[in-house]
Design a protein around this motif. Structure first.
Motif, PDB file in Angstrom:
ATOM      1  N   LEU A 267     -17.068  -8.098   9.026  1.00 51.38           N
ATOM      2  CA  LEU A 267     -16.271  -9.467   8.311  1.00 51.38           C
ATOM      3  C   LEU A 267     -14.916  -8.522   8.053  1.00 51.38           C
ATOM      4  CD1 LEU A 267     -16.051 -11.985   7.367  1.00 51.38           C
ATOM      5  CD2 LEU A 267     -16.681 -11.548   5.352  1.00 51.38           C
ATOM      6  N   LEU A 268     -13.859  -8.995   8.710  1.00 49.46           N
ATOM      7  CA  LEU A 268     -12.563  -9.923   8.192  1.00 49.46           C
ATOM      8  C   LEU A 268     -11.922 -10.610   7.621  1.00 49.46           C
ATOM      9  CD1 LEU A 268      -8.870  -7.950   8.654  1.00 49.46           C
ATOM     10  CD2 LEU A 268      -9.408  -9.703  10.761  1.00 49.46           C
ATOM     11  N   ALA A 286     -14.345  -5.390   6.553  1.00 51.74           N
ATOM     12  CA  ALA A 286     -15.076  -4.697   6.648  1.00 51.74           C
ATOM     13  C   ALA A 286     -15.682  -4.512   8.054  1.00 51.74           C
ATOM     14  CB  ALA A 286     -16.519  -5.692   5.453  1.00 51.74           C
ATOM     15  N   GLY A 287     -16.398  -2.755   8.018  1.00 48.72           N
ATOM     16  CA  GLY A 287     -16.465  -2.756   9.849  1.00 48.72           C
ATOM     17  C   GLY A 287     -16.093  -3.437  10.780  1.00 48.72           C
ATOM     18  N   THR A 304      -5.044  -3.359   9.905  1.00 49.47           N
ATOM     19  CA  THR A 304      -5.911  -3.085   9.426  1.00 49.47           C
ATOM     20  C   THR A 304      -6.860  -1.396   8.841  1.00 49.47           C
ATOM     21  OG1 THR A 304      -7.677  -3.247  10.774  1.00 49.47           O
ATOM     22  CG2 THR A 304      -6.986  -4.997   9.344  1.00 49.47           C
ATOM     23  N   THR A 305      -7.247  -1.372   7.298  1.00 52.09           N
ATOM     24  CA  THR A 305      -7.950   0.226   7.470  1.00 52.09           C
ATOM     25  C   THR A 305      -9.812  -0.427   7.793  1.00 52.09           C
ATOM     26  OG1 THR A 305      -6.081   0.589   5.581  1.00 52.09           O
ATOM     27  CG2 THR A 305      -8.324   1.516   5.660  1.00 52.09           C
ATOM     28  N   PRO A 306      -9.875   0.559   8.596  1.00 50.60           N
ATOM     29  CA  PRO A 306     -11.663   0.394   8.847  1.00 50.60           C
ATOM     30  C   PRO A 306     -12.618   0.706   7.327  1.00 50.60           C
ATOM     31  CG  PRO A 306     -10.715   1.977  10.536  1.00 50.60           C
ATOM     32  CD  PRO A 306      -9.407   1.548   8.952  1.00 50.60           C
ATOM     33  N   GLN A 307     -12.923   0.254   6.677  1.00 56.45           N
ATOM     34  CA  GLN A 307     -13.963   0.049   5.467  1.00 56.45           C
ATOM     35  C   GLN A 307     -15.175  -0.446   5.660  1.00 56.45           C
ATOM     36  OE1 GLN A 307     -11.786  -1.504   1.812  1.00 56.45           O
ATOM     37  NE2 GLN A 307     -10.020  -2.459   3.225  1.00 56.45           N
ATOM     38  N   SER A 308     -16.247  -0.206   4.777  1.00 58.23           N
ATOM     39  CA  SER A 308     -17.950  -0.636   5.501  1.00 58.23           C
ATOM     40  C   SER A 308     -18.286  -1.915   5.412  1.00 58.23           C
ATOM     41  CB  SER A 308     -18.420   0.197   4.257  1.00 58.23           C
ATOM     42  OG  SER A 308     -20.335  -0.267   4.097  1.00 58.23           O
ATOM     43  N   ALA A 320      -7.542  -3.688  -0.321  1.00 60.25           N
ATOM     44  CA  ALA A 320      -7.546  -5.346   0.919  1.00 60.25           C
ATOM     45  C   ALA A 320      -5.406  -4.411   1.463  1.00 60.25           C
ATOM     46  CB  ALA A 320      -6.705  -6.442  -0.122  1.00 60.25           C
ATOM     47  N   ASP A 321      -5.398  -4.411   2.505  1.00 60.96           N
ATOM     48  CA  ASP A 321      -3.934  -4.439   3.480  1.00 60.96           C
ATOM     49  C   ASP A 321      -3.229  -5.232   2.986  1.00 60.96           C
ATOM     50  OD1 ASP A 321      -5.132  -1.723   4.221  1.00 60.96           O
ATOM     51  OD2 ASP A 321      -6.406  -2.718   5.708  1.00 60.96           O
TER      52      ASP A 321
END
Length: 397
Positions: A267-268, A286-287, A304-308, A320-321
Motif C-alpha cells: 500500500l502507498l 508499505a511494501g 518513497t522509502t521502502p517499508q514493510s 512518512a516521507d
C-alpha cells in the motif's frame, strides 16, 4: 431432408460425430444469450425444418421467444407471426409433447436442468416425428439446458463480482485545489475473478485530502474482503485525524486480526495539502512499488522509502516521507501489474523501465500521463496481462 440425414447417420458415426460437435458447441459458450441461437443452429435442418427456443427468467415466469430459425430464411417472419398465436407455456414443461401448428408437426422439448425448467425447444417439420428423432431431440434438449444453466450461473456470478468490484472503488472523484489527477484501473483474468488492486482519493479534512493505491495478494472474495477492510479503515481513521503513518500501523493490526482470512497487502498511502507553491505530500510506502516524481524538465526520481508490507509483522512502526510538488511536478504511483509486466525474461521495470517511460511524459496532463503508462505496459508484451493494474497520477497545477 432431416429424415434422410437421420436414416443415414442415426446408427453410425455421422450421428455420433454430430452429437459430439453439438456438445462442444454448447459447452463452448458462457453467454446466456448465445445458447438459444446455438441450439437452433444445431437442430436445423438435421432434426427439423425449423426451431423456436423459448426461455423463462424464473420458474413461474412466462416463456418468451428467445430465438427462431428456419431452413428457409424467407419463412422466418411468417413463422414468427404464427407462433405468436400459440401459447407455448401450455405445453407440459416436464415431458416432450406434440403441438399442431398450421401445416407443421411441432415437437415441444422441455429444457430442464438440475430440476429447474428453463424453457422449451420447439422443433417443426411437415411430416411426423419418428421415435429416433424424438430421442435425439430430447438428448440435445438435456445438453442444451445444462449449457444454458451453466451460462446463467456464470453470468450471474460475473454480474455480482462486477458489482463487488465497483463497490471497492471510489464512489466519486473529489475536487482538490491545485491538483490535476488521473487514474487507470484494469482488472485482469477471468470475468468471475474480483481483482486485488485498488485506489482511492478522498477528502480527509478542511484543507487536506488522502490518496491510496494498493495491491492485495491474490484475487476473489478473500482478496476483496481485505480490499474493503483497507479502504474503509483508511477513510475512517483519516477523518478521525490520524496521520498516514498511524493509519498504516492500525490497518496492519486490523489485517492481522483477520487471522487465517488475512492477506498480505502492499500500500502507498499519503495526504495532500495545497500550499501556495504547489502541493505538500506526506506518504508511506508499505511494501509497494516506489513512487516516482517527474519534473517539468523530464528528470525522474524515486521519492518513497521502502517499508514493510502490511499483514506480516505485528511490531511495525511506519514513518512518512514528505515531498513537495512544485507547479508542474507529477507524482506517479502504480501497482506491480505495471512494474512486473513480463515480456519473455524481462520485466517492464528492469533497468528503470518505468522511470524511462515516465520521463517521456513531461508536459502532459495527469490523465494523459496515466494513459501513456497504461499503453506502455500494454505494449511491453504481446500477450494479455495476467495481473491487475492500477495507476494513480497526481500533478500540481
Amino acid at each position: 431432408m432431416a429424415s434422410e440425414w437421420l436414416e443415414e447417420g442415426s446408427h453410425g458415426p455421422h450421428w455420433l460425430g454430430f452429437l459430439a460437435d453439438a456438445s462442444d458447441l454448447l459447452a463452448g459458450t458462457l453467454d446466456p444469450g448465445m445458447v438459444p441461437a446455438i441450439i437452433a443452429q444445431i437442430v436445423v435442418p438435421r432434426l427439423s425444418s425449423w426451431c423456436a427456443v423459448y426461455t423463462s427468467d424464473s420458474v413461474a415466469g412466462p416463456a418468451r421467444l428467445a430465438y427462431l430459425w428456419h431452413a428457409d430464411e424467407a419463412r422466418i417472419d411468417g413463422l414468427r407471426e404464427e407462433l405468436a398465436e400459440v401459447d407455448v407455456s401450455s405445453a407440459d414443461s416436464r415431458v416432450t409433447s406434440a403441438i399442431q401448428l398450421a401445416d407443421s408437426q411441432v415437437l415441444a422439448v422441455p429444457l430442464t436442468a438440475r430440476g429447474r425448467s428453463l424453457g422449451m425447444m420447439c422443433l417443426g417439420r411437415s411430416d411426423r416425428f419418428v421415435d429416433e428423432v424424438i430421442q435425439f431431440a430430447e438428448d440435445i434438449g438435456r445438453r442444451a439446458a445444462l449449457a444454458m444453466d451453466n451460462a446463467r450461473v456464470y453470468a450471474q456470478q460475473a454480474a455480482a463480482n462486477r458489482a463487488l468490484q465497483r463497490s471497492l472503488l471510489p464512489p466519486n472523484e473529489p475536487e482538490v485545489p491545485g491538483l490535476d489527477y488521473g487514474v487507470v484501473y484494469e482488472p485482469a483474468g477471468e470475468v468471475n475473478e474480483v481483482g486485488g488492486d485498488f485506489y482511492d482519493l478522498f477528502k480527509a479534512g478542511d484543507d487536506s485530502w488522502r490518496f491510496a493505491i494498493g495491491d492485495v495478494c491474490g484475487t476473489g472474495p478473500e482478496a476483496a474482503a481485505v480490499t474493503g477492510l483497507a479502504r474503509h479503515t483508511l477513510r475512517l481513521l483519516a477523518r478521525e485525524g490520524y496521520g498516514v503513518a498511524a493509519v498504516l500501523g492500525r490497518l496492519n493490526q486490523a489485517i492481522l486480526e483477520e487471522g487465517e482470512r488475512a492477506r498480505f497487502l502492499t500500500l502507498l498511502h499519503g495526504d495532500i495539502t495545497p500550499v501556495e507553491s504547489g502541493l505538500e505530500v506526506r506518504m508511506v510506502s508499505a511494501g509497494h512499488p516506489e513512487a516516482l516524481r517527474l519534473r517539468p524538465n523530464g528528470s525522474v526520481e524515486a521519492v518513497t522509502t521502502p517499508q514493510s508490507l502490511l499483514g506480516v509483522f505485528h511490531e511495525v512502526v511506519f514513518e512518512a516521507d514528505t515531498i513537495h510538488l512544485d507547479h508542474g511536478d507529477v507524482l506517479l504511483a502504480v501497482t506491480d501489474g505495471v512494474t512486473e509486466r513480463r515480456s519473455g525474461g524481462r520485466l517492464l521495470d528492469d533497468d528503470g523501465g518505468l522511470a524511462k517511460l515516465l520521463a517521456e511524459c513531461a508536459g502532459l496532463s495527469a490523465r494523459a500521463v496515466a494513459e501513456r503508462i497504461r499503453r506502455g505496459a500494454a505494449e511491453f508484451a504481446a500477450e494479455p496481462s495476467a495481473d491487475d493494474l492500477a495507476i494513480l497520477v497526481l500533478r500540481a497545477r
